[in-house]
Write a protein that holds these residues in place. Structure first.
Motif, PDB file in Angstrom:
ATOM      1  N   GLN A 183       0.858  -1.173   0.000  1.00 41.01           N
ATOM      2  CA  GLN A 183       0.000   0.000   0.000  1.00 41.01           C
ATOM      3  C   GLN A 183       0.901   1.231   0.000  1.00 41.01           C
ATOM      4  N   LEU A 210      -7.486  -0.654   6.855  1.00 41.53           N
ATOM      5  CA  LEU A 210      -7.214  -1.528   5.720  1.00 41.53           C
ATOM      6  C   LEU A 210      -7.685  -2.950   6.011  1.00 41.53           C
ATOM      7  N   SER A 216      -6.610  -3.646   0.934  1.00 38.06           N
ATOM      8  CA  SER A 216      -7.554  -2.669   0.380  1.00 38.06           C
ATOM      9  C   SER A 216      -8.043  -1.729   1.481  1.00 38.06           C
ATOM     10  N   THR A 217      -8.367  -0.500   1.088  1.00 39.66           N
ATOM     11  CA  THR A 217      -8.782   0.521   2.044  1.00 39.66           C
ATOM     12  C   THR A 217     -10.247   0.357   2.419  1.00 39.66           C
TER      13      THR A 217
END
Length: 340
Positions: A183, A210, A216-217
């Protein structure tokens, strides 16, 4: 807390040198380390169970691995000590300086060390043998300061999660160091995990949630112009220090603000909890107050002055609280059960 003596002093014990390492909780007390290279195990009464002199500064909190304590020094020594009596089991020398707190896997069989340049080593706790190593990111990509440590890595669900400066946030397989995801989060102050999730605080004033599975956010919140420390997930809330001297609480589900409390000085570490209703907030100034807030309004129930900066997280064992001061003293109090 509505009682005459809401906190009873238990002991004040000096380690004989200043410290920035933090306290390691063990079954009947804590382990502290200091800038003179001493590692000290104290029981709940403040008595010294054992003391080991490593000779060089210990800048980070030791880590517990089964029946052992793993300690690193700024000169690059990595030492395994027996938890029971402090006896040395093995020692590695000539390694990179240990400026970032080590981490261990769930079984306590592997210890992970992050060098100042971002290289990562996995060592067998039993022997100190190298299990795997990944090289440092390119210097022009990471832009790391070799004189400072990185945020403490965290271990969750078979992944080692670490922040590598401008190279971003990386999740590695604990087994072999393979990259699981990346990320591009920079300026990371600290990490906190929960089942399936990860919270990240940044110098730019953001808290980001996350997914542990793929990075993924889940949500992002701009909390303040700047944050001052790592996040903590406690009492169904994500807590973080915000500049210049505030404590902010957010809902884990979507990050909306649920509390904002003015503090006497900045919070630069994680917070603690006691009795399921009290939040313990150490502050970083000369007075060094340990502020105790009571749910649900988060009013100040108690403020304990230590006369030394508090830069590391308190340890709570039942009603007893342990706090390390920057001057190297370990202070302890027994809290009263708060009235409803």
């Amino acid at each position: 807390m509505a009682c005459q003596q809401p906190a009873e002093p238990v002991f004040r014990a000096s380690t004989d040198a200043s410290s920035r390492a933090g306290l390691l909780p063990v079954e009947d007390g804590v382990i502290a380390a200091n800038e003179a290279g001493a590692v000290v195990r104290l029981d709940r009464a403040g008595a010294v169970r054992w003391r080991v002199a490593l000779g060089r500064e210990v800048a980070t909190r030791p880590v517990l691995a089964q029946d052992s304590v793993i300690v690193g020094t700024v000169s690059g020594d990595v030492v395994r000590l027996a938890l029971a009596d402090g006896a040395e089991r093995w020692r590695l020398t000539g390694e990179p300086p240990v400026l970032t707190a080590p981490a261990t896997d769930e079984a306590g069989s592997t210890v992970y060390l992050v060098a100042p340049d971002g290289a990562v080593r996995a060592l067998a706790v039993e022997t100190g043998q190298l299990r795997w190593r990944i090289p440092a990111p390119k210097a022009e990509e990471a832009r790391l300061d070799p004189t400072r440590g990185l945020p403490a890595p965290v271990m969750a669900e078979g992944r080692l999660l670490l922040a590598l400066g401008d190279a971003g946030l990386v999740a590695l397989s604990a087994q072999d160091g393979a990259v699981r995801w990346k990320q591009p989060l920079t300026g990371v102050l600290g990490l906190e995990v929960e089942p399936g999730g990860l919270y990240v605080s940044t110098r730019a004033g953001q808290v980001v949630a996350l997914s542990l599975r793929d990075g993924s956010t889940r949500w992002t919140r701009q909390v303040a112009e700047s944050l001052t420390g790592p996040p903590t997930r406690l009492l169904s809330t994500v807590w973080v220090g915000a500049g210049p001297a505030q404590l902010v609480g957010m809902a884990p589900s979507d990050g909306h603000e649920v509390a904002r409390v003015a503090l006497p000085a900045p919070l630069v570490t994680q917070v603690g909890t006691a009795f399921g209703t009290l939040l313990l907030v150490p502050t970083n100034d000369r007075e060094g107050r340990l502020v105790v807030l009571k749910a649900p309004a988060w009013d100040v129930a108690l403020s304990l002055r230590t006369d030394t900066a508090l830069r590391t997280r308190p340890v709570v064992q039942g009603a007893q609280v342990f706090q390390l001061g920057q001057d190297g003293r370990v202070l302890s109090w027994k809290l009263r059960v708060p009235e409803p």
